[in-house]
Write a protein that holds these residues in place. Structure first.
Motif, short mmCIF file in Angstrom:
data_model
loop_
_atom_site.label_atom_id
_atom_site.label_comp_id
_atom_site.label_asym_id
_atom_site.label_seq_id
_atom_site.Cartn_x
_atom_site.Cartn_y
_atom_site.Cartn_z
N ASP A 16 11.48 5.92 1.32
CA ASP A 16 11.80 6.67 2.71
C ASP A 16 10.62 6.32 3.45
OD1 ASP A 16 14.35 7.60 2.61
OD2 ASP A 16 13.83 9.48 1.90
N TYR A 17 9.56 6.60 2.91
CA TYR A 17 8.38 6.23 3.95
C TYR A 17 7.92 4.98 4.32
CZ TYR A 17 3.35 6.64 4.73
OH TYR A 17 1.98 6.54 5.30
N VAL A 18 8.29 4.09 3.36
CA VAL A 18 8.07 2.48 3.56
C VAL A 18 9.18 2.24 4.43
CG1 VAL A 18 8.27 0.45 2.45
CG2 VAL A 18 7.01 1.95 1.34
N ASN A 19 10.52 2.48 4.51
CA ASN A 19 11.33 2.17 5.39
C ASN A 19 11.30 2.66 6.66
OD1 ASN A 19 14.08 0.84 5.50
ND2 ASN A 19 15.11 2.62 5.85
N SER A 20 10.38 3.79 6.97
CA SER A 20 9.87 4.16 8.12
C SER A 20 9.04 3.10 8.91
CB SER A 20 9.55 5.53 8.31
OG SER A 20 8.01 5.59 7.67
N PHE A 21 8.33 2.35 8.19
CA PHE A 21 7.44 1.60 8.84
C PHE A 21 8.05 0.00 8.83
CE2 PHE A 21 4.39 4.73 7.23
CZ PHE A 21 3.84 5.08 8.55
N LYS A 22 9.27 -0.19 8.46
CA LYS A 22 9.96 -1.55 8.65
C LYS A 22 9.97 -1.92 9.95
CE LYS A 22 13.96 -3.95 6.82
NZ LYS A 22 15.12 -3.91 5.95
N GLY A 23 9.53 -3.24 10.08
CA GLY A 23 9.39 -3.72 11.37
C GLY A 23 8.18 -3.84 11.91
N ARG A 24 7.05 -2.77 11.63
CA ARG A 24 6.08 -2.55 12.21
C ARG A 24 4.93 -3.27 11.96
NH1 ARG A 24 5.90 3.32 13.35
NH2 ARG A 24 4.43 3.20 14.82
N VAL A 25 3.81 -3.38 12.69
CA VAL A 25 2.67 -4.37 12.49
C VAL A 25 1.53 -3.45 11.88
CG1 VAL A 25 1.34 -5.94 13.37
CG2 VAL A 25 3.51 -5.97 13.96
N PHE A 26 0.96 -3.77 10.90
CA PHE A 26 -0.29 -3.15 10.38
C PHE A 26 -1.38 -4.24 10.54
CE2 PHE A 26 1.36 -0.05 6.87
CZ PHE A 26 2.28 0.53 7.56
N ILE A 27 -2.61 -3.76 10.97
CA ILE A 27 -3.57 -4.66 11.26
C ILE A 27 -4.66 -3.83 10.17
CG2 ILE A 27 -5.72 -5.26 12.47
CD1 ILE A 27 -3.78 -5.04 15.20
N ILE A 28 -5.13 -5.03 9.10
CA ILE A 28 -5.82 -4.62 7.93
C ILE A 28 -6.91 -5.17 8.34
CG2 ILE A 28 -5.87 -4.69 5.44
CD1 ILE A 28 -2.69 -4.73 5.83
N LYS A 29 -8.09 -4.38 7.96
CA LYS A 29 -9.56 -5.08 8.11
C LYS A 29 -9.87 -5.35 6.63
CE LYS A 29 -13.97 -6.13 9.62
NZ LYS A 29 -14.52 -6.36 8.32
N PHE A 30 -10.13 -6.38 6.36
CA PHE A 30 -10.56 -6.82 4.85
C PHE A 30 -11.97 -6.97 4.98
CE2 PHE A 30 -9.55 -10.03 1.48
CZ PHE A 30 -9.07 -9.15 0.64
N GLY A 31 -12.72 -6.04 4.48
CA GLY A 31 -14.14 -5.95 4.72
C GLY A 31 -15.00 -6.71 3.68
N GLY A 32 -16.20 -7.31 3.89
CA GLY A 32 -16.93 -8.13 3.24
C GLY A 32 -17.12 -7.51 1.56
N SER A 33 -17.37 -6.36 1.76
CA SER A 33 -17.61 -5.74 0.25
C SER A 33 -16.44 -5.85 -0.59
CB SER A 33 -17.86 -4.36 0.43
OG SER A 33 -16.88 -3.49 1.17
N ILE A 34 -15.14 -6.02 -0.11
CA ILE A 34 -13.87 -6.02 -0.97
C ILE A 34 -13.87 -7.54 -1.31
CG2 ILE A 34 -11.34 -6.12 -0.83
CD1 ILE A 34 -11.52 -3.46 0.97
#
Length: 140
Positions: A16-34
């Motif tokens: 249910d949680y994942v389905n509520s975000f279906k079609g949405r856009v997430f912007i993910i900052k992938f930091g240098g330390s990772i």
């Protein structure tokens, strides 16, 4: 078999949680330390591919400070920071651009290997368009 059932149970609980975000856009900052930790890179990219598979679109914005510093050192340049921010002058911009371009290609290849489509973009692609009342500040 118990491990498989446990994983299925986790996915069903998250449905249910994942389905509520279906079609949405997430912007993910992938930091240098990772980026410096291969295990974290692979784990994070697999999570991003999973989000894609369940219909959540992602934009990954990566850092790469360590890659830049090492590339500068290799080129005989000394990284300079003011108030924690890297100062990138005309001498270093080419080195920075090449380092980040290589890192970008590597990330895109990994995402594709994990099963999702990916496109790498850089500042040279002119894909950002500001609309409305947008203010930029110049530091230094």
């Amino acid at each position: 078999m118990k491990e498989v059932i446990k994983k299925i149970d986790v996915l069903l609980q998250a449905f249910d949680y994942v389905n509520s975000f279906k079609g949405r856009v997430f912007i993910i900052k992938f930091g240098g330390s990772i980026i410096e930790n291969e295990r974290l890179v692979n784990s994070t990219l697999k999570d991003i591919v999973f989000l894609n598979l369940v219909g959540i679109k992602t934009i990954l914005v990566h850092g790469g400070g360590g890659f830049i510093s090492r590339a500068m050192k290799k080129a005989g340049l000394v990284p300079r920071f003011v108030n924690g921010l890297r100062v990138t002058d005309d001498k270093t911009i080419d080195v920075v651009d090449k380092a980040l371009s290589k890192l970008n290609r590597d990330i895109v290849l990994k995402i594709k290997r994990f099963g999702a489509k990916a496109v790498g973009l850089s500042s040279h692609d002119n894909v950002i368009k500001a609309v409305g009342d947008v203010k930029f500040s110049h530091l230094g």
